[in-house]
Design a protein around this motif. Structure first.
Motif, PDB file in Angstrom:
ATOM      1  N   TYR A 157       6.374   4.920  -4.412  1.00 50.38           N
ATOM      2  CA  TYR A 157       5.526   3.805  -4.833  1.00 50.38           C
ATOM      3  C   TYR A 157       5.534   2.687  -3.791  1.00 50.38           C
ATOM      4  N   GLU A 158       6.695   2.396  -3.234  1.00 50.38           N
ATOM      5  CA  GLU A 158       6.760   1.306  -2.257  1.00 50.38           C
ATOM      6  C   GLU A 158       6.012   1.653  -0.967  1.00 50.38           C
ATOM      7  N   ASP A 159       6.011   2.910  -0.586  1.00 50.96           N
ATOM      8  CA  ASP A 159       5.230   3.308   0.588  1.00 50.96           C
ATOM      9  C   ASP A 159       3.736   3.096   0.313  1.00 50.96           C
ATOM     10  N   PHE A 160       3.346   3.442  -0.913  1.00 47.76           N
ATOM     11  CA  PHE A 160       1.959   3.201  -1.338  1.00 47.76           C
ATOM     12  C   PHE A 160       1.640   1.703  -1.297  1.00 47.76           C
ATOM     13  N   VAL A 161       2.548   0.909  -1.815  1.00 47.25           N
ATOM     14  CA  VAL A 161       2.334  -0.538  -1.848  1.00 47.25           C
ATOM     15  C   VAL A 161       2.153  -1.094  -0.441  1.00 47.25           C
ATOM     16  N   ILE A 162       3.037  -0.669   0.454  1.00 45.63           N
ATOM     17  CA  ILE A 162       2.942  -1.164   1.833  1.00 45.63           C
ATOM     18  C   ILE A 162       1.559  -0.831   2.414  1.00 45.63           C
ATOM     19  N   GLU A 163       1.097   0.376   2.168  1.00 49.15           N
ATOM     20  CA  GLU A 163      -0.244   0.740   2.658  1.00 49.15           C
ATOM     21  C   GLU A 163      -1.316  -0.170   2.079  1.00 49.15           C
ATOM     22  N   GLN A 164      -1.208  -0.417   0.781  1.00 53.47           N
ATOM     23  CA  GLN A 164      -2.199  -1.281   0.124  1.00 53.47           C
ATOM     24  C   GLN A 164      -2.149  -2.695   0.695  1.00 53.47           C
ATOM     25  N   VAL A 165      -0.937  -3.185   0.861  1.00 51.93           N
ATOM     26  CA  VAL A 165      -0.779  -4.550   1.369  1.00 51.93           C
ATOM     27  C   VAL A 165      -1.354  -4.647   2.776  1.00 51.93           C
ATOM     28  N   ARG A 166      -1.086  -3.657   3.587  1.00 53.30           N
ATOM     29  CA  ARG A 166      -1.607  -3.705   4.955  1.00 53.30           C
ATOM     30  C   ARG A 166      -3.120  -3.562   4.973  1.00 53.30           C
TER      31      ARG A 166
END
Lengths: 241, 241, 241, 241, 241, 241
Positions: B203-212
Motif C-alpha cells: 500500500y505504501e508503494d502505491f501511495v508513494i506513486e500516487q503522491v508523486r
C-alpha cells in the motif's frame, strides 16, 4: 614541555598502523584514556595523520572580550596559533567538548595546510566543514558547527597542556589519526610503541588472512598455538615483513 | 529462552520491508520500544539484515579481571560468542550504550561473517570501523571506537536476555535492520508481523506513486476513501503484488 | 505572525552564501542563538535551502490521544501542516529535540516536495531517512528514527512560534540551510543580512585565493592592511563581483 | 481546552494519596508518561499540591525581543500568567527542560501565592529558590537557577497544551505533587482515579502494617490470598476506612 | 559466584572508615571504577552501610510481559529478590542508570528491612522516597521516581554479576556506603582493605587535628617528614588507636 | 591577570545581595554567562561567600603521571594552590564539569579555611562532602564524589584564566555565592555592580512587602507607576535604606 621533533622512522611506522592497535599497546602500559573521544574525520582521507601535538586552549567567551573586532589584533591567539604551529605538527584545540560554536573555519584550516601542518583536531566542531573536508589536510571534529567561535570560545593559551575529548595532551605528544579516530601517544613512548605496532599489525594482517580462509580465532587471536606461530613466521618471510 | 528457527518465508518477507513499517505494526500491538535507539549502519548495505537474535552481555570491566592475557583463554566469552553464534543469526551486544571503548573489531566481525552470521549490532562502538564497513556483513553501532573492549567492558553472559539501545532483546527474537535502523520483533509475533508488513508495504508503494503523481495525502494515507481502495486493488493486480 | 513573502533578490542572494557567514552577521547584531543546533542534512544537496518558515509544534504524546486511527482525521495537524505549508516555504518542526520517534517519513516529505516546499527541518529524526535523502528536497534532522511519530509526539499547533534545536523560530523568519547546518534569520533583517552576506562572501573568496597562494591571514582576515583592500578591489573588478 | 473546575471531593481525595499510587493507576489505563520527569520540591511541604493545570509556555529567547524593558509591558506573558492563573490552580511552565536560566523568582511566586494558586511547577529552575522554599506554596523545579529568564526564555503562550518534563499537559488536567514528584491526571479521569487511589492507599497502608509486623510480601502485595483479603476487610472496619 | 560470608572484624572495621579512603586504597591497587557513580543516600543515616552484595538485574520492559498482574506471580523476580536477599547483605539493583521509572518502593524496602538486609542501592530511583528515607535501613539512589518499575524495567536475573552506576558488581563483593556515596570492594580484597583503611583513617584523623591547629599540609599529607611521623605515633598511643 | 584587592565597601555590599540580582545587572551589560552552571552549596550557610577569584585548572589525568606518590612532591599543584590561595579569596577549580572523581577533600578544604580563604568552588565534586558541609567555609560543587582526584584529574595550572561550570573566570574576578548559586563578576565591574545591586535589592524588598500586602506586580515590578515610586521613597526613608 614544548614540542619535540618526531623521529622520521617512527613517523613512517605510525603511518602504517591503526589507532586501534596503538590503543591496545598503550592499554598494555596502563594508559587507558589516550583516544580522543567523540571526534571523527570531517572527511576520511584513507591515510593516517601523524605529527607532534601543538595545542590551543579555549575558555568560555565573555561577551565584552569577544566582539568581532578582536580579530583585528595580529596577536589574537586563535590566528597566532595557526601562524605558529610548526610544519609537520598537528594542531589540537581544547574546545571543552562544546560544538555549539565553531572552533575554526576553512580559511584558517587552509592557511594551516599551506603552512605544512600535519592536521587539525578539535573536540568541538568546524564551520565550513564541507569545504574543510575537501582540503588536503586531515581534520577531525565532533560535528559541523556554523556559529563563529567568538560566540562561545575565547582562545586563551598556545601550546600548553590541555584536555581534548577527555584525553590528556601535552605539547610534543605524538598524535595519530586514522579514518576511525585519533590517539595521543606520550612523547617518550612514541618510538617503542611505533615499533611494536608494526609487529602487531603484521600479525593481525596474517590473522585476517587466516580468518578469511576459514580459521577459527581460538588459539589464533591471540596466538596460543605453536602451529600458528610457525605459519606466521613463514608468512612474514614470504612477504618480507 | 534459546533461539528458535526462523521460518524461511518470514525471513524472505522481512527482507523486503522497512524497519519503519515494522515499528508501526508493533506500535499497533502496544509495543513502543522495540527499535534499538541510537545505532546506525557502519556502512549502508542497501539490503536488510534479518535473523534471530543471539546475544552477548557486557558488564563494566574491573581492571584486575581484564588484562590482555584473558584473551588467551579459549573460553573467553567474547570470542566464544563469535564462535558459537549460529549461522543466519544476528549477534546483539549489550554494551550498556557505552561507546568509549570498542565492542569488537574487524577480526572478530570477519570471523562472524565467515561463520555465516546474518549481522552484528552493538549499542556501543566498533574499532576498525572503516574496515568493518567494507565487509560483506551488516554491522550497526553508535560510532567508531578504537580502545580495546577490555578498557571498559567484560563479556559476562552468552545468549541471555539483554537490553540493547534501550530495547528489550530475548534470544530468538527476530532482528531486522535496514539502512536507517534496527528493530527487535518478539519471536512469537514474527510470522504475523512479516505478513502484515508486506501488505502494508504494497500500500505504501502505491501511495508513494500516487503522491508523486500529485495526489494529496488526505484520504489516501491512511486510506479512508473508497476510490483509493479501488485504485489500489487495480494497482496490485497490475503488478501482481 | 503569519509568514511573509520573501524578496526574490534576497532569496537569490541567500542561495549563494554560507550559514557560517550568516551566523557571523547575526552575531554582529547581538543574535547568538539563531543556528539550529545539532541538525544535519539527511543527504547533502550541494545547494542552499532558502525560504520563509512555516512551523509545526509537537508536544509529548498521551497514549489515548495518539492511536493509529487519529490519522484518519483529515484535520490531523501533522498531515494538515504538510498540505498547507505554502510553496517556497520551509517546514520547521519543533520535536523538542527528541529523536527517539520520527517527526515524519518519506510519504509526507514526498508530498511536501510535490507541493513545492523549499525544505523541511526537524530537531528530532526522520523515518525512511535513506529514501528521504534521495528526494529532490532538502531535509535536515538529528538522526534517522524509525518509530512512528505517535510513539512520542502529538502535532498540536500549526504556524505558531516555536523552538527548533534551541533556536527561536517565528513564522515568516527566513531559513537558510547549507551542507553544514541551518540558520534562522529574523524576517525584518533578511534583506540587509543577505546583501551584507554577499559582500562578505566576495571578500572571503578573495581571502581563500590569497591564502592558497601563500598569504598569511594576519592583516588579511579580517582586512587591516591597505594593500589587501586595494588588491581586493582589483580582484572584484576583474571578476565583476 | 480551558481549565475546568475540580470536584471538591476529588480534590480532597487527591490530597491523601501518593503520586506513586496515581502513577500505577494511570499505568493500568495505558498512560505511562504522566509523571513530570526530573523535578523535585524546592522544599518538601509534607502535604500534597492539588489543582487543575494552568499553563505557560516558554520558547528560546531571541536577544532583541528580550531586553529588560519588556517587563514594563503590562501584557508581558510571564507576568500576565501570574496575574491570571485562577485560584486553586497549579501553574505549569514548559521551560523546555532548560534550567540554565530561571523560569521565575520569589516575587512572582509570592504574588501567585497571594492570588491563591495551589502551586507552581517548572521543568527548568527557579531563582531565589531558598526564599521560594520558605513560602507557603508548593513549588517544584529541576534545580536553582539564578540568571533572569530573559537570558534563555521568552514567555510566548498562556494556557495552551504544553510538555513539562516530557509529560503532556492540557489546561484543566489535574496536577498532584507530593514530596517526591508531580503527576498529570487527564481531566476526564480525575474523579475515578481519585476514588480508586483512596482504595489502593487503604490497602497499601494495611500492607505496610503487615510487613512491619513480619509478613512476607508474597500473596500480600498484590493480594492473592483469601486470608489477607479477609484481614484487610476487618482492618478497614476497625479503622473506619 | 554466590555471596560469601563477611568476616565480623572486617565488617566492624568498614563501619568506621569513609568511602573516600576505600576508594584511594583500591586506586592504589589499580582499581579505578569501584565507586557507584551518581547515587546518593535517600536520607543520610550518619552511619555506614556494610554488607556483601546480593544483586538484581533489570532489563528494558517489553509492554506485553510487564502488565500489573505479573506481580501476582509468587516467583516474580523483583519480589523474589526481596524475599531471598540474605540478612546482612546489601541488595544492589542494576537499573541501567535509568531513573525515569522506579526500581522499588517503600513496601518492598520495608520488607527488606524486616528481613534484616544491610541496605539497598539502585542506579535508578525509588518511589515513595520520602517514606523510604524514614526507614531504619540505608538506601541509595539517583533521584526519587514515582512511576511503577513495570513502566521501564523487567526484573530478569537474581544474584548474577551486574553493572551498577558504571561499577562492576559480583555477588559477594563487599559494599560500603557512607553519607556521600557507595563503593564495591572485590570480595578477595575486603579483609586487607579494611585493615589498611583503619590505619589510613587514624592518620587522617591526626592530620585533620594538626590542620585545625594551624599546620600546613605540605610534608604532613602525605607524611614526608620524620617529625610528623613521630608526632603521629605519640598521638596514636595517647588515644589507644 | 593576577588577583586584585577587593574594595572593602564593595565586599560588604556584595554580602547583602542575591546572585539573582547580580545576574540581572550583568545581563543588562550584555554578560549572559557569568553564573557557574550546575553547582550548589555542599551545605547552605545562610550568608554570602564573597572574594576575588584564585584559580586552579585540572586536565585529564594520564595514569603514569598521577600515581599516589605524586602527592609527596611539595610542589604538587593541587596542594600548592591550597597553600598559596590568598586570604579572603575564593578558590575556583576547573574540573571540566567532571564529577566522577573528586576535586578535593575535607583535609584540603580545612587547610584552606584555616588559611582564611573566603570559599571554594569546583564544577566537579568533593569527597568527604558531609564533613566539608560542617566546616565554617562555603563550598560549592556539583555532587559528592569519593574517588581520589588522581583518578581523572591532574592539577596543571595555578591562577590562570579558566572555565568553571561554563562561566569564564579570570583571576581577580569577584566571586559571589549565595544559598542558590555562584556568580563571576568581572573585576572592573565589581564596584559599580555592587552599588547598583544594593539599590535593586532595596526596591525588591519593598516589592516583596507590597506583594505580601496584596499588590499586583503589574506596574510595581518593574516600577512603571508614579504612585509606587513615591511609596518606595517613603519606605526607604522610613527604614533608612
Amino acid at each position: 614541555m614544548t614540542g619535540q621533533s618526531l623521529n622520521a622512522e617512527t613517523r613512517a611506522r605510525l603511518e602504517t598502523v591503526s589507532v586501534a592497535s596503538l590503543a591496545t599497546l598503550l592499554f598494555k602500559r596502563g594508559l587507558r584514556n589516550q583516544v580522543i573521544q567523540n571526534v571523527r574525520p570531517v572527511a576520511p582521507k584513507g591515510r593516517n595523520m601523524v605529527g607532534p601535538a601543538f595545542t590551543l586552549r579555549y575558555m568560555p567567551a565573555r561577551e565584552d572580550r569577544n566582539t568581532l573586532d578582536v580579530f583585528r589584533d595580529p596577536e589574537h591567539k586563535q590566528r597566532k596559533a595557526i601562524e605558529t604551529c610548526p610544519p609537520g605538527h598537528v594542531l589540537l584545540i581544547d574546545s571543552r567538548k562544546d560544538a555549539r560554536a565553531a572552533s575554526a573555519g576553512d580559511i584558517l584550516v587552509s592557511r594551516l595546510m599551506m603552512r605544512g601542518a600535519a592536521g587539525i583536531v578539535t573536540d568541538g566542531g568546524f564551520r565550513d566543514a564541507m569545504r574543510i573536508g575537501e582540503l588536503d589536510i586531515p581534520a577531525y571534529h565532533q560535528r559541523p558547527s556554523s556559529p563563529t567561535n567568538l560566540t562561545l570560545h575565547e582562545a586563551i593559551e598556545i601550546n600548553g597542556p590541555i584536555g581534548c575529548g577527555d584525553a590528556p595532551v601535552f605539547p610534543g605528544d605524538v598524535i595519530v589519526g586514522d579514518d576511525d579516530s585519533v590517539i595521543v601517544i606520550p612523547a617518550h613512548l612514541a618510538d617503542e610503541i611505533a615499533e611494536e605496532a608494526v609487529e602487531m599489525t603484521a600479525y593481525e594482517d596474517f590473522v585476517i588472512e587466516q580468518v578469511r580462509a576459514g580459521a577459527s580465532i581460538i588459539g589464533l587471536y591471540p596466538c596460543t598455538r605453536e602451529a600458528h606461530r610457525t605459519a606466521f613466521e613463514q608468512w612474514r618471510k614470504a612477504r618480507g615483513r
